[in-house]
Structures are given as structure tokens and as C-alpha cells.
Design a protein around this motif. Structure first.
Motif, mmCIF file in Angstrom:
data_model
loop_
_atom_site.group_PDB
_atom_site.id
_atom_site.type_symbol
_atom_site.label_atom_id
_atom_site.label_comp_id
_atom_site.label_asym_id
_atom_site.label_seq_id
_atom_site.Cartn_x
_atom_site.Cartn_y
_atom_site.Cartn_z
ATOM 1 N N HIS A 15 23.999 6.748 -35.588
ATOM 2 C CA HIS A 15 24.761 5.891 -34.672
ATOM 3 C C HIS A 15 23.806 4.842 -34.097
ATOM 4 O O HIS A 15 22.739 5.196 -33.586
ATOM 5 N N ASN A 18 23.462 5.558 -29.799
ATOM 6 C CA ASN A 18 23.071 6.795 -29.115
ATOM 7 C C ASN A 18 22.102 7.690 -29.884
ATOM 8 O O ASN A 18 21.678 8.730 -29.377
ATOM 9 N N LYS A 20 22.598 9.630 -32.345
ATOM 10 C CA LYS A 20 23.200 10.800 -32.980
ATOM 11 C C LYS A 20 23.641 10.442 -34.396
ATOM 12 O O LYS A 20 23.674 9.273 -34.768
ATOM 13 N N ASP A 25 27.031 17.734 -39.140
ATOM 14 C CA ASP A 25 25.820 18.244 -39.785
ATOM 15 C C ASP A 25 26.086 18.850 -41.157
ATOM 16 O O ASP A 25 25.340 18.608 -42.109
ATOM 17 N N TYR A 123 15.933 19.394 -29.098
ATOM 18 C CA TYR A 123 16.772 18.691 -30.055
ATOM 19 C C TYR A 123 16.190 17.297 -30.269
ATOM 20 O O TYR A 123 15.301 16.866 -29.526
ATOM 21 N N ARG A 125 16.769 13.047 -31.381
ATOM 22 C CA ARG A 125 17.596 11.864 -31.559
ATOM 23 C C ARG A 125 16.820 10.895 -32.446
ATOM 24 O O ARG A 125 15.588 10.844 -32.396
#
Length: 224
Positions: A15, A18, A20, A25, A123, A125
Motif C-alpha cells: 500500500h 500505510n 501494509k 497474506d 511486526y 511495515r
């Protein structure tokens, strides 16, 4: 800048705001596996004979990800089908994804940022640095759908992978038009010169995804 098929798929999947991935997935993992296998096929390092995968002229390959896949195929005690390799490699595709993104980061195409949810759960990004490159790739796909060149096998393969990874929103935001886009992509894939490999790979990717979704749903239902 020249990008591999798997790099193009990942770049489109990010994206632009953002960081993501716009594809779920599960879909992205198996589509990425398909991208790697199709890349080997397009470069004639992989061929299908009687439904089984065989390697060909692999001495000049220098990509760590492609070499990793080739090593796994070489280690197999007998020839395996494309379905087998899609399923087996799909389970390892998370590792492939971050390895490819690391290479893209070294090219200054993307930037990976590690975070932690509630300061505990890590996580990542991924942010697009070369937005012009992504935009050019995006525009070229839209133009290709309008005026496809059946000799451009990589573009055909990329469209098929976008279909498999459920990223039709890249090409249109209109729900009615999405069905037309999906149909058009499938027509283009069927008409390309190496359609047997591309079309079979897309079918195996989609079948693997549906199988895992069904198993997950059954497991979830039995746990209630």
C-alpha cells in the motif's frame, strides 16, 4: 531499474501510504511462490515434462532466492509436480518474501520498518521509496490490459499473479468493473505463448489457497 517478477509483484502489493500489503497474506504468499517458479520458467531454467518439474541450465543463476528454490528441487529424490512445489514452497514463502524485500531495500526501492504492537509483539511495515517506479509499473499493467502483447510473457504472468493474489483493486476500484477485469486477465493468460505453464501455475496457486482456507475453516468449526 530492472526488477524481477517477484519484486514487481511485491512492489505492487505494498500500500503506497500505510506500508501494509493490500493482498491477504495467504494469497500473497502463494502468489509469490508462483512468481518465483514462473520466473524460472520464463528464463527457461525450469520446464514441465509430463506434468513434472525439471531444472535446466541453472549455472548462471545468481539470485539467492532462486538458488534456494533450485536447491530444494534438486534435493528431491524424484521428479515432482508443479502442484507439489507450489504447496511446499508456499509454506516457506514468508522467508522468501522478506529476503526479496531486503534486496529491494538495498536498491532503494523500498524501506522496511520494524515495529512492536503494545511494545511486545513485533511486526513490519514496508514503505515504497521509488514511487515513480511503482506508478510506472501500475500504469503499464493498465495499458497492457487495454492492448496486450502476447509476446510479453512476464506481463502476462504478472497479471495472472495479481488475479491469484486478489489484487484487482490495483486496476479498478469499481466492483462491477472488477469482474470484467478478472475475466479479461484470465483471457490474456489463456492466450499467451507459454499458457500451459502460466495457466497451470495460477490454477495451482488458487487451488492451494482454497485448500488451506477450507482446512482452516474446518479446524475452527471443530474447535467451537
Amino acid at each position: 531499474m530492472e526488477l524481477s517478477l517477484s519484486e514487481k509483484l511485491l512492489l505492487l502489493a505494498i500500500h503506497p501510504q500505510n506500508g501494509k500489503f493490500i493482498s491477504p497474506d495467504l494469497h500473497l504468499n502463494y502468489s509469490l511462490t508462483g512468481a518465483i517458479l514462473l520466473e524460472l520458467s520464463i528464463k527457461e531454467h525450469l520446464k514441465l515434462v509430463d506434468g513434472n518439474v525439471y531444472l535446466n541450465d541453472i549455472d548462471k543463476i545468481d539470485s539467492p532466492v532462486l538458488l534456494g528454490v533450485i536447491n530444494l528441487i534438486q534435493e528431491s529424490k524424484k521428479p515432482r509436480t508443479l502442484k507439489y512445489w507450489v504447496q511446499k514452497l508456499g509454506r516457506k514463502s514468508g522467508k522468501f518474501r522478506w529476503s526479496i524485500l531486503k534486496d529491494m531495500e538495498s536498491k532503494r526501492v523500498v524501506r522496511t520498518h520494524e515495529k512492536a504492537f503494545l511494545g511486545i509483539i513485533p511486526y513490519k511495515r514496508v514503505f515504497v521509496l521509488d514511487k515513480q517506479l511503482r506508478n510506472e509499473l501500475h500504469i503499464s499493467l493498465k495499458e497492457f490490459i487495454r492492448s496486450p502483447d502476447s509476446q510479453n510473457t512476464e506481463q502476462v504472468a504478472l497479471l495472472g499473479l495479481i488475479d491469484a493474489s486478489q489484487m484487482h483493486k490495483l486496476l479498478t476500484s469499481d466492483s462491477q468493473n472488477k469482474r470484467a477485469i478478472k475475466k479479461r486477465i484470465q483471457e490474456i493468460v489463456r492466450e499467451n505463448p507459454i499458457k500451459d505453464t502460466v495457466e497451470l501455475a495460477i490454477k495451482e496457486i488458487q487451488a492451494a489457497i482454497l485448500t488451506i482456507i477450507a482446512i482452516s475453516a474446518a479446524t475452527s468449526a471443530s474447535a467451537r
